[in-house]
Design an enzyme around this catalytic site. Structure first.
Site, PDB file in Angstrom:
ATOM      1  N   GLU A 398      28.810  -7.886  24.911  1.00  0.00           N
ATOM      2  CA  GLU A 398      27.508  -7.389  25.362  1.00  0.00           C
ATOM      3  C   GLU A 398      26.600  -7.021  24.196  1.00  0.00           C
ATOM      4  O   GLU A 398      25.388  -7.286  24.217  1.00  0.00           O
ATOM      5  CB  GLU A 398      27.703  -6.182  26.284  1.00  0.00           C
ATOM      6  N   HIS A 465      32.933  -0.110  37.823  1.00  0.00           N
ATOM      7  CA  HIS A 465      32.076  -1.145  38.406  1.00  0.00           C
ATOM      8  C   HIS A 465      31.104  -0.564  39.425  1.00  0.00           C
ATOM      9  O   HIS A 465      30.563  -1.299  40.254  1.00  0.00           O
ATOM     10  CB  HIS A 465      32.924  -2.220  39.106  1.00  0.00           C
TER      11      HIS A 465
END
Length: 659
Positions: A398, A465
């Site tokens: 990322e 998540h």
């Protein structure tokens, strides 16, 4: 002493090498005097390393980007950056490159194709990848050079950037200046391999070791390598063996360096050795050298006097605030034409597809976004329409991919970066809050990057998540934060986010992806930032919320049709539409703020404070905040239901109305 092998370089090139090394050396000597006199605040010396900066810069073409570090003054002077501007930069004057907002070499300049570092070191490596990618996409045979030290190779960004460059075969020249110490930490405590160049093997990358104090070797080898890279685009890793003759910065000193080591490297001084070589070869004389020095010193003194003569910066609060973002001239495109019932996920996909059509060089990057279509299938079919050059699967990195987006922006290309889940943004947090957010304020370079953030609970996905972490970014000046609750808003706001030249964090609630439907225009349209939507109109209370909270509020009101409430969907959290909020609160005299994020430090806290400061005399009750409990988000639905504020909102609303 340095041994110079026979060379085919002509006399003019050899003289240029020497003069380009001599200039930063003499500037540094002057800066050290000024530092002791308190006329500059800090100095990071590159004395002993000039051959690297100069040799690399001379080997590159003027329109090829270089991303230097603290000790690469020779890059700036070889690129002919005016001395007055450099001196103004170091003195915090307006004629510098950062308007007094940053110091030393923490700046860039498009005029000279230079992109300065940030103190976190590693992010510039991924930025170089982005610039190189942009040049590749444009069909330009250009090399991008980026510098780091041996200490910086310990950062994760270094490894991510090398991996991305290798996988995508980007023409990036990764230059490691191995000068023996990361501040005071010796190389033996930085890495456990004989040569840093050996790391190239692990990334399938060509690598070379070069004697960094030998100007001829640096220039000749780099010149040959970059010519080859232009013809055959690929990344190359270079380890320059050199030494830092002064402290990390002057206050650090060099007492931690063994005296015999210091003496050994002093004999390899690149400037002195090269001068003696040129004299021995009859290329210059002692008199020539004296004349060179006199001329350069005169230029230094003239530029310094000009910098001293410039008035100190006069603080201007409005200018400071105005420069946080690049001006965005919003162009409204009305929502017209046929409509179709779309889910939130369909509206985002259609909006993204239309943006790709509108901006023919827009790049989408993320894990599994290409053939697989992303884990939520938002980019399904995009590869077939736009090709793999523009719809790019990325490694799991990322940080580096956000940095690539920054590099693309520097080279004039927009990008959308998908976080597979918003929780994973923590792995890219540094470049977002320290690079993208600050870069326009620092040196007038915008970050034209949209970061898509699938977020939120309600799907039993657990602590890694399910977060809704918008508060991390609303706190950071320089970022814009968008959080739609409906398909119509999501499509129009995404179009605006991509048009906006500033970094935008675009939150998409996963639980709403397939549960919320709405009639949405199928044509391209935009919605302006900073305009909240009033979903319901009432007289008794103002409900302020966004994302899934909008639907929770509406569901609650559906159970209590007698409650007359204004329901305000903020839609964008930065910029924030306080005018609509204040106007409603002044009408209803009561306010309740609902957010999915945990309570402390969330957007509701700031909204409550703003209402108290601006609407206090209109209030008939304290402002009420309702949010998730102060725990990480649990997995199983019984615990998740308890965590979320949906059920507690009804009780809080009824209690507020009775106040």
């Amino acid at each position: 002493m340095i041994s110079y092998t026979p060379t085919q370089l002509d006399t003019d090139t050899l003289k240029a090498l020497y003069l380009n090394m001599l200039k930063p050396r003499l500037i540094e000597e002057k800066m050290l005097i000024l530092l002791r006199q308190g006329k500059i605040s800090k100095w990071f010396s590159g004395i002993g390393q000039e051959a690297i900066s100069v040799g690399v810069t001379m080997a590159l073409e003027a329109d090829e980007y270089i991303l230097p570090m603290h000790r690469n003054l020779g890059v700036f002077t070889t690129r002919q950056v005016p001395l007055k501007r450099l001196f103004c930069q170091w003195q915090g004057k307006a004629s510098g490159f950062t308007n007094g907002r940053d110091r030393s070499f923490h700046f860039g300049t498009q005029e000279y194709n230079l992109v300065g570092m940030i103190s976190h070191l590693g992010p510039q490596l991924g930025v170089a990848d982005g610039i190189a990618l942009a040049k590749t996409l444009k069909g330009e045979q250009k090399v991008t050079a980026v510098f780091t030290g041996e200490g910086g190779t310990s950062e994760g960004d270094f490894h991510e950037a090398l991996n991305v460059a290798s996988v995508w075969q980007l023409p990036v020249l990764f230059c490691i200046e191995n000068n023996g110490y990361g501040l005071s930490t010796p190389t033996s405590e930085q890495y456990n391999c004989e040569h840093l160049a050996d790391r190239g093997k692990g990334y399938g990358m060509e690598a070379h070791i070069i004697e960094g104090n030998n100007a001829i070797e640096v220039f000749e080898k780099i010149n040959a390598i970059v010519k080859s890279m232009r013809a055959n685009p690929r990344p190359v890793l270079i380890e320059f063996k050199t030494f830092r003759m002064r402290g990390h910065e002057e206050a650090s000193g060099t007492k931690y360096v063994p005296e015999d080591l210091m003496n050994a490297w002093a004999k390899k001084d690149p400037v002195d050795n090269f001068k003696q070589h040129l004299i021995a070869e009859g290329i210059i004389s002692e008199a020539d050298d004296a004349a060179f020095k006199q001329s350069i010193k005169q230029d230094i003194d003239t530029a310094l006097n000009e910098a001293y003569a410039e008035a100190p910066i006069t603080p201007d609060e409005q200018k400071e605030l105005a420069d946080v973002y690049k001006p965005f001239h919003y162009q409204h495109v009305a929502a017209e034409g046929p409509k179709e019932e779309l889910r939130l996920i369909d509206a985002i996909s259609l909006g993204l597809r239309q943006a790709m059509e509108k901006h023919d060089d827009l790049v989408i990057m993320g894990q599994d976004v290409a053939e697989y279509g992303g884990v939520f299938k938002i980019t399904e079919g995009f590869v077939q329409q736009f090709g793999k050059a523009r719809v790019r699967n990325t490694p799991i990195c990322e940080s580096s991919i956000i940095e690539v987006g920054m590099g693309l922006s520097i080279a004039g290309i927009k990008s959308v970066v998908e976080m597979q889940f918003s929780d994973f943004v923590t792995s890219g947090f540094n470049p977002i809050v320290n690079y993208l957010a600050k870069v326009h304020y620092r040196w007038n370079q915008n970050a034209d990057v949209v970061v898509r953030m699938p977020c939120g609970a309600g799907v039993a996905a657990g602590p890694f998540h399910s977060q809704t972490n918008e508060a991390w970014f609303t706190k950071t000046p320089g970022l814009k934060v968008v959080y739609p609750a409906f398909p119509y808003d999501a499509k129009g706001l995404l179009a605006t986010a991509i048009n906006d030249p500033n970094p935008v964090m675009f939150f998409e609630h996963k639980a709403l992806y397939r549960s919320i439907r709405q009639e949405v225009p199928t044509n391209y349209y935009t919605i302006p930032f900073g305009q909240a939507a009033k979903i319901k109109d009432g007289q008794e209370v103002t409900i302020i919320t966004y994302g899934a909270g909008v639907h929770w509020a509406l569901e609650t009101l559906g159970k209590h049709p007698n409650i007359s409430a204004d329901v305000i969907d903020l839609r964008t959290l930065q910029p924030l539409d306080t005018e609509t909020v204040f106007s409603s609160v002044k009408k209803t005299s009561k306010a309740i703020i609902l957010q999915e994020d945990s309570l402390f430090g969330g957007i509701a806290s700031d909204l409550s404070a703003l209402i108290m400061e601006n609407c206090f005399e209109y209030l008939d009750a304290p402002v009420k905040r309702v949010a998730s409990i102060e725990t990480p988000i649990p997995f199983i639905n019984q615990l998740e239901d308890q965590y979320l504020p949906k059920n507690r909102f009804e009780e809080a609303l009824l209690a507020l109305l009775k106040y």
